[in-house]
Design an enzyme around this catalytic site. Structure first.
Site, PDB file in Angstrom:
ATOM      1  N   GLN A   1       0.831  -1.207   0.000  1.00 39.49           N
ATOM      2  CA  GLN A   1       0.000   0.000   0.000  1.00 39.49           C
ATOM      3  C   GLN A   1       0.869   1.263   0.000  1.00 39.49           C
ATOM      4  O   GLN A   1       0.540   2.255  -0.648  1.00 39.49           O
ATOM      5  CB  GLN A   1      -0.924  -0.003   1.218  1.00 39.49           C
ATOM      6  N   GLU A   2       1.985   1.190   0.717  1.00 39.09           N
ATOM      7  CA  GLU A   2       2.843   2.370   0.827  1.00 39.09           C
ATOM      8  C   GLU A   2       3.617   2.637  -0.465  1.00 39.09           C
ATOM      9  O   GLU A   2       3.706   3.782  -0.918  1.00 39.09           O
ATOM     10  CB  GLU A   2       3.831   2.183   1.986  1.00 39.09           C
ATOM     11  N   SER A   3       4.195   1.595  -1.060  1.00 40.89           N
ATOM     12  CA  SER A   3       5.134   1.829  -2.167  1.00 40.89           C
ATOM     13  C   SER A   3       4.994   0.863  -3.329  1.00 40.89           C
ATOM     14  O   SER A   3       5.791   0.925  -4.267  1.00 40.89           O
ATOM     15  CB  SER A   3       6.567   1.714  -1.627  1.00 40.89           C
TER      16      SER A   3
END
Length: 434
Positions: free
Chosen positions: A289-291
């Site tokens: 989700q972050e990267s």
């Protein structure tokens, strides 16, 4: 003749000490427990040991008696066990429990039968939640009692549990073609508008609570479900459990690509997860989700790496190079562990969502919202209240909209990766068997 001449004594040896009286430790103990242990339990134990030794000796001298006794016990068991089973079954039929609100106040537990599914309850690899599960939990909370959710293999088994009085309610999909006799159906969606919201979120619009006709739970749960305030909360709950994210071809392709890339970092996720007692799949989905699992990712705000750590957070977690995959994953796992400690007071069923929200927008922002909820008279530790607050104020604060998307997406990804790995393990077992 003197007494000394009648009883001569042996000279005392210089090498033999004077005899001393043996004192057991139990003789020195005092108090009520010492008296019970030494004066009651110890003699019983001693007699039991003596009896066991006696029986053992008797077995060697009279083996035929033991043989006869064994035959007698076996025959008695064959006769008595079926007899007790018949009597017990007859009593169970006669004493069918008629469950109702009064019964719930006595047991303090709401028992609900269901079948695991996309709209009811997700229970895989230690992660248990779901739209239907959360609605049942809300109703149990409304009654002030605990929830016991029982998952059956099929709807027939769930309905049998209801009819036999083993559960208070059944949570199943009920269409016009699936009308149930001798039962009262209370749909979760009380209006066509609500049914449309369910459909849009990929939730079964025909989901309903089912109660026995001789129970007064139906009127109570029906009134609760159709309350205007709860219907608003139900809308937010449906949005949180929106299951259509990966139905989109673009999102599905990106997630499939990430699954192919995941083995590059899987070892790092597992090592850090083990160190901080996390689910490695949760760490991996936060990273996705972050990267999108890009070790060199950088956002316009300056966060970097797979776990997208800020410079201050990275420094506090001991991360020197945020673009180093191993350091970033370890730093993210350590930070997640600290957040879990800060929100340890929240019930486990909701704790994960608060921790993810804190990872996204910071723990102080989460606590400020909780304080606002508390001042307004709402439970600040209930995720539905927190999630509804974000929705109601998302136009005022863009970060709230971002947090909604963040937590909802990770929930979807976590379910998907667990299902993927479970299927992979099943396929591997089939290959081994063949």
């Amino acid at each position: 003749m003197s007494d000394q001449d009648k009883h001569p004594t042996r000279p005392k040896s210089a090498y033999r000490t004077a005899p001393t009286r043996v004192v057991f430790r139990r003789d020195l103990e005092s108090g009520t427990w010492a008296f019970i242990k030494n004066r009651i339990l110890y003699p019983i134990k001693l007699q039991a040991v003596l009896a066991s030794r006696k029986l053992n000796r008797y077995r060697t001298t009279h083996p035929h008696y033991y043989y006869r006794a064994g035959i007698g016990v076996a025959v008695g068991a064959l006769v008595l066990i079926p007899l007790f089973g018949i009597v017990g079954q007859d009593n169970a039929v006669k004493a069918k429990v008629i469950r109702g609100i009064e019964t719930l106040t006595q047991t303090q537990v709401l028992s609900v039968a269901t079948v695991s599914g996309r709209s009811t309850v997700y229970d895989e690899d230690g992660l248990m939640h779901g739209f239907g599960y959360d609605v049942a939990r809300q109703y149990a909370s409304h009654l002030g009692i605990e929830l016991r959710m029982l998952s059956f293999d099929n709807r027939t088994q769930a309905l049998d549990a209801l009819q036999s009085g083993d559960v208070d309610l059944a949570l199943l999909s009920v269409t016009e073609a699936q009308k149930i006799t001798d039962a009262i159906v209370s749909p979760l969606a009380c209006s066509s508008e609500e049914m449309a919201i369910f459909r849009q979120a990929g939730i079964d619009e025909h989901l309903a609570f089912i109660s026995a006709t001789d129970s007064d739970i139906a009127s109570n749960v029906g009134k609760y479900l159709c309350d205007n305030e709860f219907q608003k909360d139900l809308t937010y709950l449906a949005k949180f459990h929106d299951d259509t994210l990966l139905d989109n071809a673009y999102n599905a392709k990106h997630f499939a690509d990430a699954i192919q890339k995941l083995p590059l970092y899987e070892y790092g996720f597992k090592v850090s997860a083990k160190e901080f007692d996390h689910d490695w799949q949760l760490l991996a989905m936060i990273g996705y989700q972050e990267s999108h699992l890009d070790a060199n990712a950088t956002s316009p705000t300056g966060v970097q790496g797979i776990m997208m750590l800020t410079q201050d957070t990275a420094r506090a977690m001991g991360v020197k190079d945020r673009n180093d995959a191993a350091q970033s994953i370890h730093g993210g796992a350590k930070y997640l562990s600290q957040l879990q400690e800060q929100f340890a007071h929240i019930p486990e069923v909701d704790r994960l969502w608060f921790v993810l929200a804190a990872y996204n927008m910071g723990p102080y922002a989460v606590k400020n919202i909780q304080e606002t909820l508390k001042n307004s008279g709402k439970d600040p530790n209930l995720w539905l209240n927190f999630y509804a607050y974000l929705h109601k104020h998302e136009q005022q604060t863009p970060r709230y909209r971002q947090c909604i998307t963040y937590v909802t997406n990770i929930r979807t990804y976590l379910e998907a990766i667990k299902q993927y790995n479970a299927n992979k393990e099943q396929n591997r077992e089939v290959i081994v068997k063949n």
